[in-house]
Motif scaffolding. Structure first.
Motif, PDB file in Angstrom:
ATOM      1  N   LEU A  91      44.402  40.255  48.540  1.00  0.00           N
ATOM      2  CA  LEU A  91      43.011  40.315  48.079  1.00  0.00           C
ATOM      3  C   LEU A  91      42.778  39.410  46.883  1.00  0.00           C
ATOM      4  O   LEU A  91      41.826  38.629  46.849  1.00  0.00           O
ATOM      5  CB  LEU A  91      42.644  41.757  47.717  1.00  0.00           C
ATOM      6  CG  LEU A  91      41.252  41.962  47.121  1.00  0.00           C
ATOM      7  CD1 LEU A  91      40.177  41.658  48.166  1.00  0.00           C
ATOM      8  CD2 LEU A  91      41.102  43.391  46.603  1.00  0.00           C
ATOM      9  N   TYR A  92      43.653  39.496  45.893  1.00  0.00           N
ATOM     10  CA  TYR A  92      43.422  38.758  44.643  1.00  0.00           C
ATOM     11  C   TYR A  92      43.964  37.342  44.655  1.00  0.00           C
ATOM     12  O   TYR A  92      43.715  36.585  43.725  1.00  0.00           O
ATOM     13  CB  TYR A  92      43.948  39.562  43.454  1.00  0.00           C
ATOM     14  CG  TYR A  92      43.068  40.761  43.182  1.00  0.00           C
ATOM     15  CD1 TYR A  92      41.770  40.593  42.724  1.00  0.00           C
ATOM     16  CD2 TYR A  92      43.523  42.055  43.432  1.00  0.00           C
ATOM     17  CE1 TYR A  92      40.942  41.679  42.506  1.00  0.00           C
ATOM     18  CE2 TYR A  92      42.693  43.145  43.205  1.00  0.00           C
ATOM     19  CZ  TYR A  92      41.402  42.953  42.747  1.00  0.00           C
ATOM     20  OH  TYR A  92      40.576  44.031  42.530  1.00  0.00           O
ATOM     21  N   LYS A  93      44.641  36.954  45.730  1.00  0.00           N
ATOM     22  CA  LYS A  93      45.137  35.580  45.851  1.00  0.00           C
ATOM     23  C   LYS A  93      43.976  34.586  45.833  1.00  0.00           C
ATOM     24  O   LYS A  93      44.027  33.573  45.160  1.00  0.00           O
ATOM     25  CB  LYS A  93      45.947  35.441  47.147  1.00  0.00           C
ATOM     26  CG  LYS A  93      46.475  34.055  47.408  1.00  0.00           C
ATOM     27  CD  LYS A  93      47.393  33.955  48.617  1.00  0.00           C
ATOM     28  CE  LYS A  93      47.038  34.907  49.721  1.00  0.00           C
ATOM     29  NZ  LYS A  93      47.857  34.789  50.912  1.00  0.00           N
ATOM     30  N   ASN A  94      42.913  34.883  46.560  1.00  0.00           N
ATOM     31  CA  ASN A  94      41.782  33.958  46.662  1.00  0.00           C
ATOM     32  C   ASN A  94      40.493  34.508  46.054  1.00  0.00           C
ATOM     33  O   ASN A  94      39.485  33.824  46.037  1.00  0.00           O
ATOM     34  CB  ASN A  94      41.527  33.601  48.128  1.00  0.00           C
ATOM     35  CG  ASN A  94      42.708  32.892  48.742  1.00  0.00           C
ATOM     36  OD1 ASN A  94      43.295  32.006  48.128  1.00  0.00           O
ATOM     37  ND2 ASN A  94      43.087  33.302  49.935  1.00  0.00           N
ATOM     38  N   ASN A  95      40.510  35.747  45.616  1.00  0.00           N
ATOM     39  CA  ASN A  95      39.305  36.386  45.091  1.00  0.00           C
ATOM     40  C   ASN A  95      39.627  37.013  43.743  1.00  0.00           C
ATOM     41  O   ASN A  95      39.719  38.228  43.619  1.00  0.00           O
ATOM     42  CB  ASN A  95      38.831  37.480  46.065  1.00  0.00           C
ATOM     43  CG  ASN A  95      38.633  36.955  47.461  1.00  0.00           C
ATOM     44  OD1 ASN A  95      37.809  36.092  47.689  1.00  0.00           O
ATOM     45  ND2 ASN A  95      39.412  37.465  48.399  1.00  0.00           N
ATOM     46  N   SER A  96      39.779  36.201  42.742  1.00  0.00           N
ATOM     47  CA  SER A  96      40.341  36.667  41.471  1.00  0.00           C
ATOM     48  C   SER A  96      39.518  37.714  40.741  1.00  0.00           C
ATOM     49  O   SER A  96      40.032  38.389  39.864  1.00  0.00           O
ATOM     50  CB  SER A  96      40.590  35.475  40.552  1.00  0.00           C
ATOM     51  OG  SER A  96      39.378  34.814  40.287  1.00  0.00           O
ATOM     52  N   ASN A  97      38.246  37.891  41.077  1.00  0.00           N
ATOM     53  CA  ASN A  97      37.423  38.854  40.336  1.00  0.00           C
ATOM     54  C   ASN A  97      36.791  39.902  41.259  1.00  0.00           C
ATOM     55  O   ASN A  97      35.789  40.503  40.913  1.00  0.00           O
ATOM     56  CB  ASN A  97      36.339  38.120  39.544  1.00  0.00           C
ATOM     57  CG  ASN A  97      35.767  38.981  38.437  1.00  0.00           C
ATOM     58  OD1 ASN A  97      36.461  39.828  37.872  1.00  0.00           O
ATOM     59  ND2 ASN A  97      34.504  38.786  38.137  1.00  0.00           N
ATOM     60  N   THR A  98      37.371  40.131  42.419  1.00  0.00           N
ATOM     61  CA  THR A  98      36.823  41.099  43.364  1.00  0.00           C
ATOM     62  C   THR A  98      36.919  42.506  42.793  1.00  0.00           C
ATOM     63  O   THR A  98      37.955  42.914  42.275  1.00  0.00           O
ATOM     64  CB  THR A  98      37.597  41.029  44.706  1.00  0.00           C
ATOM     65  OG1 THR A  98      37.441  39.719  45.239  1.00  0.00           O
ATOM     66  CG2 THR A  98      37.088  42.054  45.692  1.00  0.00           C
ATOM     67  N   LYS A  99      35.822  43.258  42.906  1.00  0.00           N
ATOM     68  CA  LYS A  99      35.824  44.638  42.439  1.00  0.00           C
ATOM     69  C   LYS A  99      36.326  45.530  43.575  1.00  0.00           C
ATOM     70  O   LYS A  99      35.818  45.480  44.690  1.00  0.00           O
ATOM     71  CB  LYS A  99      34.430  45.067  42.017  1.00  0.00           C
ATOM     72  CG  LYS A  99      34.429  46.365  41.210  1.00  0.00           C
ATOM     73  CD  LYS A  99      33.038  46.850  40.859  1.00  0.00           C
ATOM     74  CE  LYS A  99      32.359  45.987  39.851  1.00  0.00           C
ATOM     75  NZ  LYS A  99      31.054  46.549  39.426  1.00  0.00           N
ATOM     76  N   LEU A 100      37.365  46.318  43.268  1.00  0.00           N
ATOM     77  CA  LEU A 100      37.996  47.194  44.245  1.00  0.00           C
ATOM     78  C   LEU A 100      37.993  48.622  43.708  1.00  0.00           C
ATOM     79  O   LEU A 100      38.350  48.857  42.557  1.00  0.00           O
ATOM     80  CB  LEU A 100      39.440  46.742  44.506  1.00  0.00           C
ATOM     81  CG  LEU A 100      40.279  47.583  45.461  1.00  0.00           C
ATOM     82  CD1 LEU A 100      39.741  47.479  46.890  1.00  0.00           C
ATOM     83  CD2 LEU A 100      41.740  47.138  45.412  1.00  0.00           C
TER      84      LEU A 100
END
Length: 133
Positions: free
Chosen positions: A104-113
């Motif tokens: 998830l955070y490999k390409n989406n560094s600020n994704t809210k989970l």
């Protein structure tokens, strides 16, 4: 106007119609966040003391790793925002959780989970215009 999908509501179409003096049925932008943001909805539930599964809201790989220590498996991962029914994953192991958050955070560094306690029980179906959701 009757708005048929969540995205225009979350983007504020009701507010814009009302500003223009047009008739429309639906929640305003702020109220639509209850459907449009899982983290917003959970925060409102917590603030109102409504019983809900324990949860953590994270925005990075390191935050996710720290939050996972607080939860037992299985755990539920929910992507924040509208996900068309595809934003929820039940994670059953540490390895599966690590793989998920790294990807998830490999390409989406600020994704809210939202990381949430898994609760098992009967599911109550809601009806929307005569269709099961």
């Amino acid at each position: 106007t009757f708005v048929g999908s969540e995205e225009p509501l979350v983007l504020g179409i009701v507010d814009e119609f009302k500003k223009a003096g047009l008739k429309i049925f639906g929640p305003n932008k702020t109220a639509a966040q209850l459907e449009g943001s899982k983290s917003f909805a959970k925060s409102i539930l917590k603030e109102a003391n409504v019983p809900t599964a324990a949860f953590s809201i994270v925005r990075s790989l390191s935050e996710a790793r720290r939050a996972l220590v607080k939860h037992d498996f299985p755990v539920v991962f929910k992507l924040d925002g509208l996900a068309a029914g595809k934003g929820v994953s039940v994670i059953s192991s540490c390895k599966q959780a690590e793989d998920y958050i790294v990807n998830l955070y490999k390409n989406n560094s600020n994704t809210k989970l939202l990381i949430e306690e898994f609760m098992q029980g009967p599911r109550i179906l809601t009806l929307q215009l005569g269709r099961q959701k």
